[in-house]
Design an enzyme around this catalytic site. Structure first.
Site, PDB file in Angstrom:
ATOM      1  N   GLY A   1     -17.153   0.906 -14.299  1.00 30.59           N
ATOM      2  CA  GLY A   1     -16.451   0.126 -13.819  1.00 30.59           C
ATOM      3  C   GLY A   1     -16.128  -0.659 -12.984  1.00 30.59           C
ATOM      4  O   GLY A   1     -14.908  -0.846 -11.841  1.00 30.59           O
TER       5      GLY A   1
ATOM      6  N   TYR B   1       0.754  -0.726   0.220  1.00 32.67           N
ATOM      7  CA  TYR B   1      -0.001   0.415  -0.321  1.00 32.67           C
ATOM      8  C   TYR B   1       0.825   1.009   0.173  1.00 32.67           C
ATOM      9  O   TYR B   1       0.169   2.476  -0.528  1.00 32.67           O
ATOM     10  CB  TYR B   1      -0.354   0.064   1.322  1.00 32.67           C
ATOM     11  CG  TYR B   1      -1.869  -1.046   1.076  1.00 32.67           C
ATOM     12  CD1 TYR B   1      -3.096  -0.971  -0.206  1.00 32.67           C
ATOM     13  CD2 TYR B   1      -1.736  -2.615   1.342  1.00 32.67           C
ATOM     14  CE1 TYR B   1      -4.529  -1.622  -0.538  1.00 32.67           C
ATOM     15  CE2 TYR B   1      -2.920  -3.151   1.167  1.00 32.67           C
ATOM     16  CZ  TYR B   1      -4.025  -3.222   0.196  1.00 32.67           C
ATOM     17  OH  TYR B   1      -4.939  -4.395   0.161  1.00 32.67           O
TER      18      TYR B   1
ATOM     19  N   HIS C   1     -14.609   0.597   0.960  1.00 31.13           N
ATOM     20  CA  HIS C   1     -13.290  -0.482   0.840  1.00 31.13           C
ATOM     21  C   HIS C   1     -12.388   0.312   1.669  1.00 31.13           C
ATOM     22  O   HIS C   1     -11.154  -0.318   1.695  1.00 31.13           O
ATOM     23  CB  HIS C   1     -13.203  -1.300  -0.516  1.00 31.13           C
ATOM     24  CG  HIS C   1     -13.595  -2.141  -0.691  1.00 31.13           C
ATOM     25  ND1 HIS C   1     -13.809  -2.575  -2.043  1.00 31.13           N
ATOM     26  CD2 HIS C   1     -14.634  -2.911  -0.453  1.00 31.13           C
ATOM     27  CE1 HIS C   1     -15.240  -3.361  -2.400  1.00 31.13           C
ATOM     28  NE2 HIS C   1     -15.915  -3.430  -1.251  1.00 31.13           N
TER      29      HIS C   1
ATOM     30  N   ASN D   1     -13.177   1.985  -4.789  1.00 30.72           N
ATOM     31  CA  ASN D   1     -11.798   2.154  -4.804  1.00 30.72           C
ATOM     32  C   ASN D   1     -11.822   3.062  -3.847  1.00 30.72           C
ATOM     33  O   ASN D   1     -12.337   3.649  -2.351  1.00 30.72           O
ATOM     34  CB  ASN D   1     -11.725   3.270  -6.269  1.00 30.72           C
ATOM     35  CG  ASN D   1     -12.111   2.561  -7.588  1.00 30.72           C
ATOM     36  OD1 ASN D   1     -12.340   1.775  -7.417  1.00 30.72           O
ATOM     37  ND2 ASN D   1     -12.421   3.652  -8.275  1.00 30.72           N
TER      38      ASN D   1
HETATM   39  P1  OAD Z   1     -12.163  -5.085 -10.896  1.00 27.68           P
HETATM   40  O1  OAD Z   1     -10.948  -5.348 -11.054  1.00 27.68           O
HETATM   41  O2  OAD Z   1     -13.276  -6.267 -10.658  1.00 27.68           O
HETATM   42  O3  OAD Z   1     -13.290  -5.086 -12.282  1.00 27.68           O
HETATM   43  C1  OAD Z   1     -12.958  -3.668 -13.186  1.00 27.68           C
HETATM   44  C2  OAD Z   1     -14.608  -3.816 -14.229  1.00 27.68           C
HETATM   45  O4  OAD Z   1     -13.652  -2.392 -14.337  1.00 27.68           O
HETATM   46  C3  OAD Z   1     -14.659  -4.781 -15.506  1.00 27.68           C
HETATM   47  O5  OAD Z   1     -15.591  -4.818 -15.618  1.00 27.68           O
HETATM   48  C4  OAD Z   1     -13.442  -3.561 -16.435  1.00 27.68           C
HETATM   49  O6  OAD Z   1     -14.595  -4.044 -17.579  1.00 27.68           O
HETATM   50  C5  OAD Z   1     -13.670  -2.434 -16.219  1.00 27.68           C
HETATM   51  N1  OAD Z   1     -13.148  -1.509 -17.185  1.00 27.68           N
HETATM   52  C6  OAD Z   1     -11.853  -1.781 -17.322  1.00 27.68           C
HETATM   53  N2  OAD Z   1     -11.379   0.096 -18.036  1.00 27.68           N
HETATM   54  C7  OAD Z   1     -11.958   0.565 -17.834  1.00 27.68           C
HETATM   55  C8  OAD Z   1     -13.105   1.773 -18.339  1.00 27.68           C
HETATM   56  N3  OAD Z   1     -11.758   2.489 -19.094  1.00 27.68           N
HETATM   57  N4  OAD Z   1     -13.576   2.748 -17.970  1.00 27.68           N
HETATM   58  C9  OAD Z   1     -14.347   2.244 -17.427  1.00 27.68           C
HETATM   59  N5  OAD Z   1     -14.759   0.415 -16.750  1.00 27.68           N
HETATM   60  C10 OAD Z   1     -13.207   0.130 -17.277  1.00 27.68           C
HETATM   61  O7  OAD Z   1     -12.599  -4.338  -9.829  1.00 27.68           O
HETATM   62  P2  OAD Z   1     -13.502  -4.102  -9.551  1.00 27.68           P
HETATM   63  O8  OAD Z   1     -15.311  -4.117  -9.533  1.00 27.68           O
HETATM   64  O9  OAD Z   1     -13.536  -2.193  -8.895  1.00 27.68           O
HETATM   65  O10 OAD Z   1     -11.753  -4.812  -2.869  1.00 27.68           O
HETATM   66  O11 OAD Z   1     -13.422  -4.790  -7.282  1.00 27.68           O
HETATM   67  C11 OAD Z   1     -13.702  -4.688  -6.273  1.00 27.68           C
HETATM   68  C12 OAD Z   1     -12.981  -4.564  -5.221  1.00 27.68           C
HETATM   69  O12 OAD Z   1     -12.256  -5.734  -5.552  1.00 27.68           O
HETATM   70  C13 OAD Z   1     -12.253  -4.403  -4.900  1.00 27.68           C
HETATM   71  O13 OAD Z   1     -12.463  -2.732  -4.287  1.00 27.68           O
HETATM   72  C14 OAD Z   1     -10.974  -3.933  -4.133  1.00 27.68           C
HETATM   73  C15 OAD Z   1     -10.921  -5.438  -5.430  1.00 27.68           C
HETATM   74  O14 OAD Z   1     -10.452  -6.742  -4.104  1.00 27.68           O
HETATM   75  C16 OAD Z   1     -10.810  -4.354  -1.647  1.00 27.68           C
HETATM   76  O15 OAD Z   1      -8.896  -4.068  -2.485  1.00 27.68           O
HETATM   77  C17 OAD Z   1     -11.269  -4.643  -1.003  1.00 27.68           C
END
Ligand code: OAD
Length: 236
Positions: free
Chosen positions: A175, A53, A104, A87
């Site tokens: 996203g 981190y 988170h 985020n």
């Molecule tokens: P993910 O990595 O699971 O998903 C990211 C999403 O962003 C995917 O659906 C991509 O298609 C999309 N994406 C990629 N590029 C993009 C762009 N330029 N504009 C818009 N969307 C785009 O991430 P999260 O769903 O945020 O938790 O993950 C959820 C949680 O899992 C996070 O908060 C984290 C992780 O473990 C902790 O750290 C506690």
């Protein structure tokens, strides 16, 4: 004023230089989630977790919000806008958004590992001193840890977030792969008759999103489309 509620995830910050978590070359592919973002990982090796981190935090302080963050902020002129984000970055705040809930945790902050939510021990690290030294202690004598909700821990901000989702006139998801609960279930708290938009360049597999309009673009381009849609369909 009509209320717009955003639920954002890692894709929101891609255009600001951050990686998503899942998928090809996602952060969790290079840094196993069990090591750097789980309660057990923290217990096993706090120095490794703090270093992970520390690096992300340094990167964050050099990063800027993107057009998508700015367009969300601009909507505050005409709407009551709330952002619920998964985020841990502060790019919504840096863009000027005034109501941001972090589900988170927040990368800019550190806390006590004994009592992470005890506000006496939560500190914001300034850019010039943004690294936690191994072994550094919080005010209660326990190890300082990043103010991040690890897997296996409760998500206390989900309650206020659900209350805000329930009041939404428009709900916009940007996203996030909707893999992680309880965040992924927030849309269930919205009124059944409101429009739900999803901005994501890829498919987001979720059976629970039948009433969603998918804007299949990145965050900035997708937000431009959303602003146009709101101009015609969603007068303030
Ligand atoms: P993910 O990595 O699971 O998903 C990211 C999403 O962003 C995917 O659906 C991509 O298609 C999309 N994406 C990629 N590029 C993009 C762009 N330029 N504009 C818009 N969307 C785009 O991430 P999260 O769903 O945020 O938790 O993950 C959820 C949680 O899992 C996070 O908060 C984290 C992780 O473990 C902790 O750290 C506690």
């Amino acid at each position: 004023m009509k209320k717009i509620v955003f639920l954002t995830g890692a894709g929101m910050s891609v255009e600001s230089g951050f990686k998503t978590f899942r998928g090809n070359d996602g952060l969790w592919e290079n840094y196993p989630v069990e090591q750097v973002a789980s309660h057990e990982g923290w217990e096993a090796n706090p120095t490794l977790v703090n270093n992970f981190y520390n690096n992300l935090r340094k990167k964050l302080y050099a990063a800027e919000p993107n057009e998508g963050h700015r367009l969300i902020k601009d909507l505050e002129k005409d709407y009551d806008v709330s952002v619920i984000t998964q985020n841990v970055d502060n790019l919504h705040e840096k863009a000027g958004s005034s109501k941001v809930i972090h589900l988170h945790g927040e990368l800019t902050k550190v806390c006590s590992s004994n009592a992470p939510y005890d506000s006496r021990y939560i500190r914001e690290l300034p850019p010039e001193a943004c690294e936690v030294d191994p072994g550094a202690r919080a005010g209660d004598g326990s190890l300082l840890r990043p103010f991040i909700v690890f897997f296996g821990e409760a998500v206390p901000m989900i309650e206020p977030a659900a209350g805000i989702a329930a009041q939404a006139d428009f709900f916009v998801i940007i996203g996030t792969s909707l893999n992680v609960y309880p965040a992924a279930g927030l849309v269930q708290y919205t009124r059944p008759d409101i429009p739900v938009y999803l901005i994501d360049p890829d498919d987001v597999p979720s059976g629970s999103l039948q009433r969603v309009t998918h804007i299949r673009k990145g965050a900035s381009e997708g937000m431009k489309d959303l602003v146009k849609i709101l101009r015609t369909d969603g007068r303030p």
